[in-house]
Scaffold this motif. Structure first.
Motif, mmCIF file in Angstrom:
data_model
loop_
_atom_site.group_PDB
_atom_site.id
_atom_site.type_symbol
_atom_site.label_atom_id
_atom_site.label_comp_id
_atom_site.label_asym_id
_atom_site.label_seq_id
_atom_site.Cartn_x
_atom_site.Cartn_y
_atom_site.Cartn_z
ATOM 1 N N ARG A 297 0.814 -1.220 0.000
ATOM 2 C CA ARG A 297 0.000 0.000 0.000
ATOM 3 C C ARG A 297 0.848 1.270 0.000
ATOM 4 N NH1 ARG A 297 -5.454 -0.926 1.839
ATOM 5 N NH2 ARG A 297 -5.759 -3.136 2.264
ATOM 6 N N CYS A 298 2.092 1.179 0.490
ATOM 7 C CA CYS A 298 2.895 2.381 0.706
ATOM 8 C C CYS A 298 4.057 2.560 -0.277
ATOM 9 C CB CYS A 298 3.481 2.360 2.122
ATOM 10 S SG CYS A 298 2.245 2.390 3.431
ATOM 11 N N ALA A 299 4.530 1.478 -0.885
ATOM 12 C CA ALA A 299 5.740 1.549 -1.708
ATOM 13 C C ALA A 299 5.521 2.363 -2.974
ATOM 14 C CB ALA A 299 6.211 0.146 -2.066
ATOM 15 N N ALA A 300 6.564 3.045 -3.364
ATOM 16 C CA ALA A 300 6.589 3.785 -4.623
ATOM 17 C C ALA A 300 7.995 3.619 -5.192
ATOM 18 C CB ALA A 300 6.277 5.260 -4.381
ATOM 19 N N PRO A 301 8.130 3.591 -6.517
ATOM 20 C CA PRO A 301 9.457 3.387 -7.113
ATOM 21 C C PRO A 301 10.501 4.404 -6.657
ATOM 22 C CG PRO A 301 7.769 3.168 -8.785
ATOM 23 C CD PRO A 301 7.088 3.664 -7.533
ATOM 24 N N ASP A 302 10.079 5.602 -6.315
ATOM 25 C CA ASP A 302 11.028 6.633 -5.893
ATOM 26 C C ASP A 302 11.027 6.857 -4.379
ATOM 27 O OD1 ASP A 302 8.492 7.684 -5.791
ATOM 28 O OD2 ASP A 302 9.060 9.643 -6.585
ATOM 29 N N ALA A 303 10.506 5.920 -3.615
ATOM 30 C CA ALA A 303 10.420 6.072 -2.157
ATOM 31 C C ALA A 303 11.804 6.139 -1.523
ATOM 32 C CB ALA A 303 9.639 4.906 -1.553
ATOM 33 N N ASP A 304 11.921 6.939 -0.481
ATOM 34 C CA ASP A 304 13.139 6.986 0.327
ATOM 35 C C ASP A 304 13.156 5.710 1.150
ATOM 36 O OD1 ASP A 304 15.131 7.351 2.239
ATOM 37 O OD2 ASP A 304 14.553 9.412 2.691
ATOM 38 N N THR A 305 14.103 4.845 0.871
ATOM 39 C CA THR A 305 14.146 3.546 1.534
ATOM 40 C C THR A 305 15.179 3.496 2.656
ATOM 41 O OG1 THR A 305 15.610 2.761 -0.206
ATOM 42 C CG2 THR A 305 13.249 2.287 -0.458
ATOM 43 N N SER A 306 15.322 4.600 3.352
ATOM 44 C CA SER A 306 16.182 4.611 4.534
ATOM 45 C C SER A 306 15.626 3.620 5.554
ATOM 46 C CB SER A 306 16.209 6.008 5.155
ATOM 47 O OG SER A 306 16.728 6.949 4.245
ATOM 48 N N PRO A 307 16.506 2.976 6.325
ATOM 49 C CA PRO A 307 16.025 2.014 7.328
ATOM 50 C C PRO A 307 15.087 2.678 8.334
ATOM 51 C CG PRO A 307 18.411 1.898 7.108
ATOM 52 C CD PRO A 307 17.957 3.101 6.330
ATOM 53 N N PHE A 308 14.123 1.897 8.837
ATOM 54 C CA PHE A 308 13.237 2.389 9.890
ATOM 55 C C PHE A 308 12.711 1.225 10.705
ATOM 56 C CE2 PHE A 308 10.414 1.794 6.254
ATOM 57 C CZ PHE A 308 9.279 1.217 6.788
ATOM 58 N N VAL A 309 12.166 1.564 11.867
ATOM 59 C CA VAL A 309 11.615 0.566 12.784
ATOM 60 C C VAL A 309 10.264 1.060 13.271
ATOM 61 C CG1 VAL A 309 11.937 -0.680 14.975
ATOM 62 C CG2 VAL A 309 13.935 -0.077 13.575
ATOM 63 N N VAL A 310 9.292 0.149 13.319
ATOM 64 C CA VAL A 310 8.005 0.429 13.942
ATOM 65 C C VAL A 310 7.827 -0.581 15.068
ATOM 66 C CG1 VAL A 310 5.485 0.504 13.647
ATOM 67 C CG2 VAL A 310 6.990 1.325 11.802
ATOM 68 N N LEU B 70 12.997 -2.591 9.318
ATOM 69 C CA LEU B 70 13.165 -2.668 7.872
ATOM 70 C C LEU B 70 14.457 -2.017 7.420
ATOM 71 C CD1 LEU B 70 9.903 -2.442 8.463
ATOM 72 C CD2 LEU B 70 9.935 -2.689 5.998
ATOM 73 N N ARG B 71 15.199 -2.765 6.632
ATOM 74 C CA ARG B 71 16.401 -2.294 5.965
ATOM 75 C C ARG B 71 16.269 -2.760 4.528
ATOM 76 N NH1 ARG B 71 17.789 -1.003 10.386
ATOM 77 N NH2 ARG B 71 19.189 -1.461 11.996
ATOM 78 N N PHE B 72 16.381 -1.846 3.617
ATOM 79 C CA PHE B 72 16.178 -2.165 2.210
ATOM 80 C C PHE B 72 17.521 -2.275 1.495
ATOM 81 C CE2 PHE B 72 12.410 -0.093 3.748
ATOM 82 C CZ PHE B 72 11.376 -0.802 3.180
ATOM 83 N N THR B 73 17.597 -3.207 0.571
ATOM 84 C CA THR B 73 18.782 -3.361 -0.276
ATOM 85 C C THR B 73 18.312 -3.454 -1.717
ATOM 86 O OG1 THR B 73 18.715 -5.759 0.000
ATOM 87 C CG2 THR B 73 20.153 -4.544 1.487
ATOM 88 N N PRO B 74 19.126 -2.981 -2.650
ATOM 89 C CA PRO B 74 18.725 -3.130 -4.056
ATOM 90 C C PRO B 74 18.490 -4.608 -4.372
ATOM 91 C CG PRO B 74 20.599 -1.663 -3.861
ATOM 92 C CD PRO B 74 20.378 -2.283 -2.505
ATOM 93 N N ARG B 75 17.507 -4.888 -5.188
ATOM 94 C CA ARG B 75 17.106 -6.264 -5.483
ATOM 95 C C ARG B 75 18.271 -7.127 -5.928
ATOM 96 N NH1 ARG B 75 14.680 -9.235 -9.955
ATOM 97 N NH2 ARG B 75 13.491 -10.926 -9.010
#
Length: 157
Positions: free
Chosen positions: A65-78, A126-131
């Motif tokens: 629901r939230c992802a976008a191709p240009d989203a800032d994918t800096s790590p975060f925690v909820v 969440l920590r994102f890495t390029p596919r």
């Protein structure tokens, strides 16, 4: 036991409960994260797996629901607070990106498995890495995954 003693003991118990609830309501992110780490570490292996699987489903939906191709994918925690039924009744977030804010909003109000005690605090890290660089053990998060990023969330040892 005289009536005054019983009444005093009841009032003392009520005051103690109210102070405990107040202390919990003023918990900040760092305290919530520390509590989440302890709560998650206390789970039996099967309960932990069920909780992680449920978190993955909630997270997959939130990212979709939230992802976008240009989203800032800096790590975060909820960090979420669950009530006795598993409903998320409160959240804390470390990370200020639009994606982090949206994921937090998607997690709020969702239901996970009923925890062994309430309140119970799990965390979504969440920590994102390029596919192309994602390790094989990393889960795909939502339909945007093949185009953009994969995310990995912490699995307690």
């Amino acid at each position: 036991m005289p009536m005054r003693t019983v009444t005093f003991a009841t009032l003392l118990l009520a005051a103690s409960t109210a102070l405990s609830a107040h202390a919990q309501s003023t918990m900040d992110y760092a305290q919530a994260k520390q509590r989440a780490d302890a709560d998650e570490a206390s789970l039996h292996a099967l309960t932990s797996r069920a909780m992680r699987d449920a978190q993955a489903r909630v997270l997959d939906d939130a990212i979709a629901r939230c992802a976008a191709p240009d989203a800032d994918t800096s790590p975060f925690v909820v960090v979420a607070e669950l009530d006795a039924t598993g409903k998320v009744v409160r959240t804390w977030r470390d990370g200020g990106t639009a994606l982090a804010t949206c994921v937090q909003a998607q997690i709020a109000g969702r239901t996970l498995p009923a925890p062994p005690r309430a309140p119970f605090l799990p965390s979504f890290e969440l920590r994102f890495t390029p596919r192309a660089a994602a390790p094989a053990s990393t889960r795909c998060c939502g339909p945007a995954c093949p185009r953009v990023y994969r995310c990995r969330f912490r699995r307690p040892a």
